[in-house]
Motif scaffolding. Structure first.
Motif, mmCIF file in Angstrom:
data_model
loop_
_atom_site.group_PDB
_atom_site.id
_atom_site.type_symbol
_atom_site.label_atom_id
_atom_site.label_comp_id
_atom_site.label_asym_id
_atom_site.label_seq_id
_atom_site.Cartn_x
_atom_site.Cartn_y
_atom_site.Cartn_z
ATOM 1 N N GLN A 267 0.819 -1.198 0.000
ATOM 2 C CA GLN A 267 0.000 0.000 0.000
ATOM 3 C C GLN A 267 0.859 1.256 0.000
ATOM 4 O OE1 GLN A 267 -3.508 -0.163 0.096
ATOM 5 N NE2 GLN A 267 -3.149 -2.326 -0.269
ATOM 6 N N SER A 270 3.436 2.798 2.845
ATOM 7 C CA SER A 270 4.256 1.783 3.521
ATOM 8 C C SER A 270 5.709 2.225 3.514
ATOM 9 C CB SER A 270 4.128 0.434 2.811
ATOM 10 O OG SER A 270 2.793 -0.019 2.799
ATOM 11 N N GLU A 286 -1.664 1.505 6.521
ATOM 12 C CA GLU A 286 -3.065 1.350 6.132
ATOM 13 C C GLU A 286 -3.686 0.104 6.748
ATOM 14 O OE1 GLU A 286 -5.680 0.918 2.052
ATOM 15 O OE2 GLU A 286 -4.070 2.405 2.148
ATOM 16 N N TYR A 287 -2.884 -0.921 6.987
ATOM 17 C CA TYR A 287 -3.359 -2.147 7.620
ATOM 18 C C TYR A 287 -3.045 -2.173 9.117
ATOM 19 C CZ TYR A 287 -4.668 -4.672 3.363
ATOM 20 O OH TYR A 287 -5.300 -5.092 2.219
ATOM 21 N N ARG A 288 -2.496 -1.080 9.621
ATOM 22 C CA ARG A 288 -2.043 -1.031 11.020
ATOM 23 C C ARG A 288 -1.207 -2.276 11.339
ATOM 24 N NH1 ARG A 288 -3.218 2.398 14.425
ATOM 25 N NH2 ARG A 288 -3.138 0.953 16.177
#
Length: 338
Positions: A267, A270, A286-288
């Motif tokens: 993403q 990153s 974005e995905y923690r």
């Protein structure tokens, strides 16, 4: 849920064999919890070696530069160093217009030989090697403190880390470097934060990455100012060059520089750092999520760029599967409550 991380572990096993490492470790965190933890192999490749486990500390080589850069960012936030300070202020005799910011983002335009700097390009135009030793020297000249002192006071002690440090003496839990051409070795050096001898275990390295995911917070406690984390991961743009923060590789869009280390499916936003022994830290805000891998090989006969890009892509596949499962579980939970 099916085994989301099977592909990632397979990649780790393949690369462990390909780079001729004797040991490996993997930790993936998401939403502040460990979702994958895996250890394999031994501390070296000779008879009687200790097995790799959660206490095993690997030399992280260039990953250490992000720790040094963070120490610089702390000093900048506290006002003892300014980004636009000319390097000549810290290294008398240096010619040109290079600044502290150019040093932190690998574009000073200087070539150093035997402690002397030669201007070879305008600052901000050419990607060059990392010089964390010069950053450490700037920090000490500006503050009178070493990198180690700053990080222990502001980071390592508040985080409660006991398996993170620059090692000057051997210890049982240190993993040896291995090479097909020589005996296992442990790289020791000064403990002031200037040498390539930062040893960390997988869990604390994951904690390090997760601190970036949480913008300086841990368990609801403020460890570092949010500005410091934002500072080290904010891209500095240069024409024709990859995006960097303070030594971190940053992902922006689909364009790729030939030396880019970031997987194609990662993403935007990153960021990642890679070390000579095969170790890497990958942060996916974005995905923690955060993924850390550790190897102990100094073998250079493999395609490390394809490897590290593949690692990022496998991490994304695993996290996508986890996200899908979590979404399905939330939908089922809502259905059961209606």
């Amino acid at each position: 849920m099916s085994d989301s991380f099977h592909g990632l572990r397979s990649h780790m096993k393949t690369m462990k064999e390909r780079m001729k490492a004797s040991g490996a470790a993997l930790v993936v965190m998401k939403d502040n919890r460990v979702v994958e933890e895996w250890y394999d192999g031994f501390h070296h490749d000779r008879t009687g070696a200790r097995s790799i486990d959660a206490s095993s500390r690997f030399n992280v080589y260039s990953v250490r530069v992000t720790y040094i850069a963070l120490a610089a960012a702390i000093c900048i936030e506290e006002g003892s160093i300014r980004l636009q300070d000319p390097l000549n202020d810290y290294f008398p005799g240096v010619q040109g217009e290079a600044t502290v910011q150019h040093l932190l983002t690998r574009c000073t335009g200087l070539k150093w030989t035997d402690g002397m700097a030669e201007v070879v390009a305008p600052p901000g135009t050419v990607l060059e090697g990392k010089r964390p030793d010069l950053v450490a020297a700037v920090i000490q000249k500006a503050t009178g403190q070493t990198v180690r002192e700053i990080l222990h006071e502001r980071l390592i002690n508040p985080m409660g880390w006991t398996h993170t440090g620059w090692m000057g003496a051997a210890a049982e839990n240190l993993v040896c470097d291995v090479s097909p051409l020589g005996y296992p070795t442990i790289r020791l050096g000064a403990d002031d934060g200037t040498d390539r001898n930062l040893f960390v275990n997988a869990r604390e390295l994951a904690d390090w990455g997760n601190l970036h995911v949480n913008a300086g917070m841990k368990d609801g406690k403020r460890i570092l100012p949010e500005k410091v984390i934002r500072q080290v991961t904010t891209p500095v743009h240069r024409s024709g060059q990859p995006s960097f923060g303070y030594f971190w590789w940053l992902k922006e869009g689909q364009s790729r520089h030939p030396q880019d280390e970031l997987g194609a499916t990662l993403q935007d936003g990153s960021f990642q750092i890679f070390g000579a022994s095969g170790c890497a830290c990958l942060v996916i805000p974005e995905y923690r999520a955060f993924a850390v891998r550790l190897f102990n090989s100094l073998y250079e006969g493999y395609d490390y760029l394809a490897d590290i890009r593949g690692f990022g892509d496998e991490v994304m596949k695993a996290l996508h599967t986890v996200e899908q499962f979590n979404q399905e579980r939330r939908l089922m939970s809502r259905g059961g409550n209606e």
